[in-house]
Design a protein around this motif. Structure first.
Motif, mmCIF file in Angstrom:
data_model
loop_
_atom_site.group_PDB
_atom_site.id
_atom_site.type_symbol
_atom_site.label_atom_id
_atom_site.label_comp_id
_atom_site.label_asym_id
_atom_site.label_seq_id
_atom_site.Cartn_x
_atom_site.Cartn_y
_atom_site.Cartn_z
ATOM 1 N N TRP A 146 0.832 -1.210 0.000
ATOM 2 C CA TRP A 146 0.000 0.000 0.000
ATOM 3 C C TRP A 146 0.868 1.262 0.000
ATOM 4 C CZ3 TRP A 146 -0.603 4.165 3.309
ATOM 5 C CH2 TRP A 146 -1.702 4.984 3.063
ATOM 6 N N LEU A 147 1.950 1.264 0.788
ATOM 7 C CA LEU A 147 2.856 2.411 0.826
ATOM 8 C C LEU A 147 3.481 2.668 -0.544
ATOM 9 C CD1 LEU A 147 4.863 2.075 4.168
ATOM 10 C CD2 LEU A 147 3.241 3.870 3.563
ATOM 11 N N GLN A 148 3.872 1.617 -1.233
ATOM 12 C CA GLN A 148 4.486 1.769 -2.540
ATOM 13 C C GLN A 148 3.521 2.401 -3.532
ATOM 14 O OE1 GLN A 148 5.752 -2.225 -3.413
ATOM 15 N NE2 GLN A 148 7.607 -2.085 -2.179
ATOM 16 N N VAL A 149 2.267 1.968 -3.504
ATOM 17 C CA VAL A 149 1.252 2.536 -4.400
ATOM 18 C C VAL A 149 1.000 3.997 -4.055
ATOM 19 C CG1 VAL A 149 -1.174 2.412 -5.089
ATOM 20 C CG2 VAL A 149 0.155 0.305 -4.821
ATOM 21 N N ARG A 150 0.879 4.281 -2.758
ATOM 22 C CA ARG A 150 0.619 5.654 -2.325
ATOM 23 C C ARG A 150 1.766 6.588 -2.713
ATOM 24 N NH1 ARG A 150 1.895 8.853 2.024
ATOM 25 N NH2 ARG A 150 0.274 10.339 2.693
ATOM 26 N N ARG A 151 3.007 6.151 -2.481
ATOM 27 C CA ARG A 151 4.156 7.002 -2.804
ATOM 28 C C ARG A 151 4.267 7.247 -4.299
ATOM 29 N NH1 ARG A 151 8.006 3.697 1.330
ATOM 30 N NH2 ARG A 151 7.473 4.830 3.248
#
Length: 378
Positions: free
Chosen positions: A344-349
């Motif tokens: 999720w962090l990778q997608v958000r960033r």
């Protein structure tokens, strides 16, 4: 140095942590926020749940990674101690080491063993190198942060620095603003050298920063308990030092602070950590830019090689800088929950990076954010 010679230790007891820093010696390279006093103050005033993950070679520490653990929803996440206030991050390293990705995996395996409740280690806004030393943490698969770091090569000569970007316009504006300050009642630029001065400057900065953040619809990261006290004690302790790691400077006009600048020092660089500007009758003169002009000129008279504006891309920074450096995020999942959150962090960033690269979209996002914050307050 072969990574099999390394031993990973997770240090939680304050005496063990203090001993590790002492054994590392005085020649270590680290970001300003990855230092023993920063960690000790943050743990005592803001977040008790801090620890050190360290690599040793024959009982000699070669890498120290100071972390705090935060609860984010159902997850516990380890981050650089200091959270959003820790920028331009770089672990404490003894120069001359070859710290491999396999060695770092030993370190995070040890962390999982010592603290199985931690789901993810999230190391953000990291520099790729500092003082000629490479950051070993980005040997682990990492992503470029949406925010870059802009900096100036000082060359020991202010005229050389000015000549890189419209020197005539900068000098003309500086003289014009100087006359306005003189007409308004006189001005001075001040470097805090006593705890009383650091406290007064920080009170001024906190007040004006809160106003700016509220107008922009951005959360005030200085509001959590202990954060303001942390900065007051940190800067007060450094005020009288001959070579301070942290320093405050201010522009005073007619007896009032109009701009306050917070700086840190690491290796051969100085970093701008924050700046606050008074929203008053002199705001149109850009007191912050005036103070930057004075501080850059003063920095050129030192043995510093780099003047870094830190994280973030702004037009006034671009007008000075000749160095553009990426910063890096490294995530290490330690549990199944951590692995899901990492995705999720990778997608958000990635989404944030795409928005910031589009000036039109990013301007709309900032405007909407301000409107939403205003609606919540009403």
């Amino acid at each position: 140095m072969n990574h099999r010679q390394l031993e990973a230790k997770i240090l939680i007891d304050g005496r063990d942590v203090e001993a590790a820093w002492f054994e590392l010696g005085a020649d270590f390279i680290s970001g300003a926020s990855q230092t023993p006093r920063w960690l000790a103050l943050w743990q005592s005033l803001v977040n008790r749940d801090c620890l050190v993950a360290a690599l040793y070679c024959e009982e000699q520490p070669v890498l120290i990674l100071p972390l705090e653990i935060r609860q984010t929803g159902p997850l516990r996440i380890a981050i650089y101690a200091g959270g959003p206030h820790a920028n331009c991050n770089f672990p404490a390293i003894l120069p001359g080491q070859n710290i491999t990705a396999d060695a770092l995996r030993l370190l995070f395996d040890a962390l999982h063993h010592a603290r199985p409740d931690i789901d993810l280690v999230s190391l953000t806004r990291q520099m790729g190198e500092l003082g000629g030393v490479a950051n070993p943490l980005i040997k682990i698969p990492s992503r470029v942060n949406a925010n870059i770091s802009l900096a100036i090569t000082l060359d020991g000569n202010f005229e050389t620095v000015l000549a890189r970007g419209n020197a005539k316009r900068k000098k003309k504006k500086h003289r014009h603003d100087m006359r306005r300050f003189e007409d308004a009642g006189g001005f001075s630029t001040i470097t805090a050298t006593t705890p009383e001065e650091t406290n007064t400057m920080l009170d001024n900065y906190f007040e004006h920063k809160a106003t700016r953040l509220a107008q922009a619809g951005i959360k005030n990261t200085y509001e959590p308990a202990g954060v303001k006290d942390f900065f007051k004690q940190l800067f007060a302790e450094e005020a009288a030092a001959s070579s301070p790691r942290f320093q405050l400077k201010a522009l005073k006009v007619a007896g009032q602070y109009r701009a306050v600048l917070g700086k840190s020092y690491a290796a051969d660089e100085t970093f701008i950590d924050f700046v606050g500007i008074a929203e008053d009758d002199l705001v149109s003169t850009s007191p912050g830019e005036f103070l930057f002009f004075e501080d850059i000129a003063a920095s050129c008279q030192t043995d510093l090689d780099i003047y870094s504006f830190g994280i973030g891309d702004e037009p006034y920074k671009r007008s000075w800088c000749d160095i553009e450096l990426p910063t890096y995020d490294t995530d290490i999942s330690l549990t199944a929950k951590g692995r899901i959150f990492q995705v999720w962090l990778q997608v958000r960033r990635k989404l944030v990076r795409m928005m910031k690269q589009n000036e039109f979209v990013w301007a709309k996002v900032k405007k909407l954010r301000s409107m939403l914050r205003g609606a919540r307050r009403s």
